[in-house]
Design an enzyme around this catalytic site. Structure first.
Site, PDB file in Angstrom:
ATOM      1  N   GLU A 153       0.838  -1.198   0.000  1.00 42.00           N
ATOM      2  CA  GLU A 153       0.000   0.000   0.000  1.00 42.00           C
ATOM      3  C   GLU A 153       0.874   1.249   0.000  1.00 42.00           C
ATOM      4  O   GLU A 153       2.009   1.234   0.498  1.00 42.00           O
ATOM      5  CB  GLU A 153      -0.901  -0.026   1.260  1.00 42.00           C
ATOM      6  CG  GLU A 153      -1.802   1.192   1.387  1.00 42.00           C
ATOM      7  CD  GLU A 153      -2.948   0.988   2.382  1.00 42.00           C
ATOM      8  OE1 GLU A 153      -2.945   0.016   3.152  1.00 42.00           O
ATOM      9  OE2 GLU A 153      -3.882   1.831   2.362  1.00 42.00           O
ATOM     10  N   ASN A 158     -12.420  -1.235  -1.160  1.00 50.50           N
ATOM     11  CA  ASN A 158     -11.765  -1.812   0.017  1.00 50.50           C
ATOM     12  C   ASN A 158     -12.473  -1.317   1.275  1.00 50.50           C
ATOM     13  O   ASN A 158     -12.738  -0.113   1.413  1.00 50.50           O
ATOM     14  CB  ASN A 158     -10.299  -1.374   0.072  1.00 50.50           C
ATOM     15  CG  ASN A 158      -9.652  -1.693   1.423  1.00 50.50           C
ATOM     16  OD1 ASN A 158      -9.329  -2.845   1.710  1.00 50.50           O
ATOM     17  ND2 ASN A 158      -9.464  -0.667   2.267  1.00 50.50           N
ATOM     18  N   GLU A 159     -12.787  -2.208   2.164  1.00 55.32           N
ATOM     19  CA  GLU A 159     -13.417  -1.847   3.449  1.00 55.32           C
ATOM     20  C   GLU A 159     -14.458  -0.745   3.257  1.00 55.32           C
ATOM     21  O   GLU A 159     -14.429   0.301   3.917  1.00 55.32           O
ATOM     22  CB  GLU A 159     -12.348  -1.446   4.484  1.00 55.32           C
ATOM     23  CG  GLU A 159     -11.428  -2.608   4.831  1.00 55.32           C
ATOM     24  CD  GLU A 159     -10.542  -2.403   6.070  1.00 55.32           C
ATOM     25  OE1 GLU A 159     -10.529  -1.298   6.628  1.00 55.32           O
ATOM     26  OE2 GLU A 159      -9.877  -3.378   6.469  1.00 55.32           O
ATOM     27  N   TYR A 206      -7.264  -8.860  11.479  1.00 53.78           N
ATOM     28  CA  TYR A 206      -5.993  -8.564  12.148  1.00 53.78           C
ATOM     29  C   TYR A 206      -6.057  -9.061  13.587  1.00 53.78           C
ATOM     30  O   TYR A 206      -7.111  -8.981  14.233  1.00 53.78           O
ATOM     31  CB  TYR A 206      -5.742  -7.053  12.160  1.00 53.78           C
ATOM     32  CG  TYR A 206      -5.374  -6.475  10.801  1.00 53.78           C
ATOM     33  CD1 TYR A 206      -4.086  -6.595  10.310  1.00 53.78           C
ATOM     34  CD2 TYR A 206      -6.321  -5.812  10.016  1.00 53.78           C
ATOM     35  CE1 TYR A 206      -3.733  -6.060   9.067  1.00 53.78           C
ATOM     36  CE2 TYR A 206      -5.984  -5.275   8.779  1.00 53.78           C
ATOM     37  CZ  TYR A 206      -4.691  -5.408   8.311  1.00 53.78           C
ATOM     38  OH  TYR A 206      -4.344  -4.888   7.081  1.00 53.78           O
ATOM     39  N   GLU A 245      -6.279  -9.198   3.687  1.00 55.17           N
ATOM     40  CA  GLU A 245      -5.487  -8.521   4.732  1.00 55.17           C
ATOM     41  C   GLU A 245      -5.510  -9.388   5.978  1.00 55.17           C
ATOM     42  O   GLU A 245      -6.602  -9.668   6.510  1.00 55.17           O
ATOM     43  CB  GLU A 245      -6.036  -7.122   5.048  1.00 55.17           C
ATOM     44  CG  GLU A 245      -5.782  -6.124   3.937  1.00 55.17           C
ATOM     45  CD  GLU A 245      -6.202  -4.706   4.276  1.00 55.17           C
ATOM     46  OE1 GLU A 245      -6.144  -4.320   5.458  1.00 55.17           O
ATOM     47  OE2 GLU A 245      -6.582  -3.982   3.328  1.00 55.17           O
ATOM     48  N   GLN A 268       1.829  -6.209   5.764  1.00 57.96           N
ATOM     49  CA  GLN A 268       2.008  -5.941   4.342  1.00 57.96           C
ATOM     50  C   GLN A 268       3.392  -6.433   3.933  1.00 57.96           C
ATOM     51  O   GLN A 268       4.132  -6.928   4.776  1.00 57.96           O
ATOM     52  CB  GLN A 268       1.836  -4.453   4.072  1.00 57.96           C
ATOM     53  CG  GLN A 268       0.443  -3.928   4.431  1.00 57.96           C
ATOM     54  CD  GLN A 268       0.159  -2.513   3.887  1.00 57.96           C
ATOM     55  OE1 GLN A 268       0.944  -1.921   3.185  1.00 57.96           O
ATOM     56  NE2 GLN A 268      -1.011  -1.979   4.263  1.00 57.96           N
TER      57      GLN A 268
HETATM   58  O1  AHR Z   1      -3.217  -2.503   6.277  1.00 62.04           O
HETATM   59  C1  AHR Z   1      -3.524  -1.277   6.865  1.00 62.04           C
HETATM   60  C2  AHR Z   1      -4.985  -0.901   6.710  1.00 62.04           C
HETATM   61  O2  AHR Z   1      -5.781  -1.792   7.420  1.00 62.04           O
HETATM   62  C3  AHR Z   1      -5.544  -0.966   5.314  1.00 62.04           C
HETATM   63  O3  AHR Z   1      -5.274   0.192   4.585  1.00 62.04           O
HETATM   64  C4  AHR Z   1      -7.018  -1.112   5.547  1.00 62.04           C
HETATM   65  O4  AHR Z   1      -7.676  -1.785   4.517  1.00 62.04           O
HETATM   66  C5  AHR Z   1      -7.084  -1.856   6.874  1.00 62.04           C
HETATM   67  O5  AHR Z   1      -7.971  -1.271   7.746  1.00 62.04           O
END
Ligand code: AHR
Length: 522
Positions: free
Chosen positions: A53, A200-201, A269, A325, A374
């Site tokens: 990113e 995205n999101e 996450y 992600e 990432q």
């Molecule tokens: O990876 C960091 C961020 O986490 C990304 O930009 C987003 O999609 C997620 O919330």
């Protein structure tokens, strides 16, 4: 059903044939059975994908230094990072975000560099984005890596025309303004683009939409994402994060049976103590070590939950889950920009990677792609850079060890192992998966989550006979051992000899806090 009864019987048989002394030693039973002659689904190589990113030093400094840089580079992409990434067989790379994607206007990043717009990266720290790394540079990077492109389109602040033009610029060979534009910029032939995400999101940074609103919007955008000049897009609809099953239900109910999208993304996450204090990447105790893995293991339930919904609308499993992600999210390193999400990477992250990749392998029937967050210098990176220096993280080594699963067939693996207990909470001590490749070699990947206990696993491999076993192990002196720019080789895999194979029964002695990959050859 029949197979599991047989495996259960086999486990009892093995337990029964042991001496009393052996039985006594086995207050803790660690047994595993692998059936080698009934392979399951192919493990898509794309499960081993990465994410880059425009965030902190992921693109600028991490991957891209520009053609005028003193750092050795190929077309502006730094050679040290490029060569290291080739070693792990990156199958696909997602770009340009993340949240940045829904602010990105691709025409800002094409054409002569001096004419490109400088903009503010409003998502990540308000820094100047000079757009020197744009579409042509990204596609060059994927060519140099030998991987597929995964481009994330802008739904939140873009337009249908902007997205549809981008696809034409990238993939069409017909006579059209977008094709001409690409040719003017020096690229005659179109590229191939495998994955394209429609936002995205979009429930959050991508526009704060409801599931209903996004589903309608997605269908509109998707209608204008054409397949040109033999390119076949795998369109990824924005899915939810974590346990938001309502989003998946809404999307699948409305658009699941139509060819509006081929994949549904999910994000997850592991954040130990919540968003306000995520804990340090390197200064942690056993509670945080344990808690990290407890959260990592939730990935299995999350996939199961979303898969169950998808199964109802798509029983043939024509659509894939794309976990684009995932990873550990800790506090940034002291003294670094909080918006740059720069964190170190320890033996804990290596085990996290092994847990996730084993879970994805086990769900190979539905999980068709995944992208660690990432690639370089951001969150759970595989590479860290500082000026002209580069460090390969413990997570990098797990991706290298596990690359043997790419495009292999999943093998049924029944695992019964002792718990790893901390403060009255329990998780399994061992994570594992196995596959057979097209040369007939069996690979078993394992992790021992317990930081203080060696674990011996007994594993009959049934259905075929293997003569030779080799292995690699990744372990470290401490839970928080890491590779620094001063000491870059503290955590690195070495040859593993802690196994024996007798009468088709494999015995594996897993060191505490370790990741092991074994290869069985006929
Ligand atoms: O990876 C960091 C961020 O986490 C990304 O930009 C987003 O999609 C997620 O919330």
């Amino acid at each position: 059903m029949k197979k599991s009864i047989f495996l259960l019987f086999l486990l009892f048989f093995i337990a029964g044939s042991q001496s009393d002394a052996q039985k006594e030693n086995q207050a803790q039973v660690n047994q595993m059975v692998i059936v080698a002659n009934h392979p399951g689904p192919v493990i898509s190589k794309d499960i081993y994908g990465h994410f880059s990113e425009h965030l902190g030093a992921c693109i600028y400094g991490g991957l891209w230094v520009g053609t005028d840089s003193k750092i050795p580079n190929t077309y502006g992409i730094r050679n040290d990072v490029l060569f290291a990434l080739r070693e792990i067989k990156v199958p696909n790379l997602r770009w340009p975000g993340g949240c940045f994607a829904d602010t990105y206007h691709w025409k800002d990043g094409i054409g002569p560099k001096e004419k490109r717009a400088s903009i503010v990266n409003t998502t990540w720290g308000g820094v100047t984005e000079d757009n020197s790394f744009g579409t042509d540079e990204f596609m060059k990077l994927t060519e140099l890596l030998g991987c597929d492109a995964y481009i994330n389109g802008n739904v939140g602040s873009g337009s249908v025309k902007e997205m549809s033009d981008w696809i034409q610029y990238l993939t069409s060979d017909a006579i059209s303004p977008m094709t001409n534009l690409r040719k003017e910029n020096g690229r005659e032939k179109p590229w191939k683009v495998k994955y394209f995400a429609i936002g995205n999101e979009n429930w959050g940074c991508g526009g704060n939409m409801t599931a209903e609103f996004y589903t309608n919007t997605m269908k509109q955008y998707s209608t204008f994402l054409g397949n040109y000049s033999g390119n076949q897009l795998y369109r990824v609809a924005c899915g939810p994060s974590d346990y938001n099953f309502e989003w998946t239900e809404t999307l699948m109910k409305d658009a699941g049976s139509r060819s509006m999208f081929q994949g549904l993304s999910i994000h997850y996450y592991s954040i130990v103590d919540g968003w306000n204090y995520k804990g340090s990447a390197t200064q942690f105790d056993e509670r945080e070590w344990f808690e990290t893995f407890r959260l990592n293991l939730q990935m299995d339930n999350i996939i199961k939950g979303h898969s169950d919904i998808m199964d109802r609308y798509d029983p043939e499993k024509t659509k894939g889950l794309v976990v684009d992600e995932w990873g550990n999210w800790f506090n940034v390193e002291p003294g670094t920009n909080p918006s740059f999400l720069y964190q170190q990477n320890t033996m804990r992250d290596a085990i996290t990677a092994a847990i996730h990749l084993n879970i994805f392998n086990q769900h190979a029937d539905r999980v068709k792609a995944a992208n660690i967050a990432q690639m370089v210098n951001v969150l759970q990176s595989v590479i860290l850079t500082k000026d002209d220096k580069m460090v390969l993280t413990p997570t990098y080594w797990v991706f290298k060890m596990f690359r043997i699963h790419q495009e292999a067939k999943l093998l049924n693996l029944d695992l019964k192992c002792e718990d790893y207990t901390f403060s009255n909470k329990k998780i399994p001590s061992i994570s594992a998966s196995a596959s057979v490749d097209n040369e007939g070699k069996v690979h078993i990947s394992l992790a021992n989550l317990n930081p203080g206990k060696q674990i011996t696993i007994t594993c009959p491999v049934i259905g075929d006979t293997y003569k030779k076993v080799t292995g690699e192990v990744l372990t470290a002196p401490e839970m928080n051992s890491y590779n620094s720019f001063e000491k870059p080789e503290t955590v690195k895999p070495v040859v593993f000899n802690g196994f024996s194979l007798k009468d088709g029964i494999l015995s594996i002695v897993m060191p505490s806090k370790s990741v092991v990959v074994l290869e069985l050859t006929k």
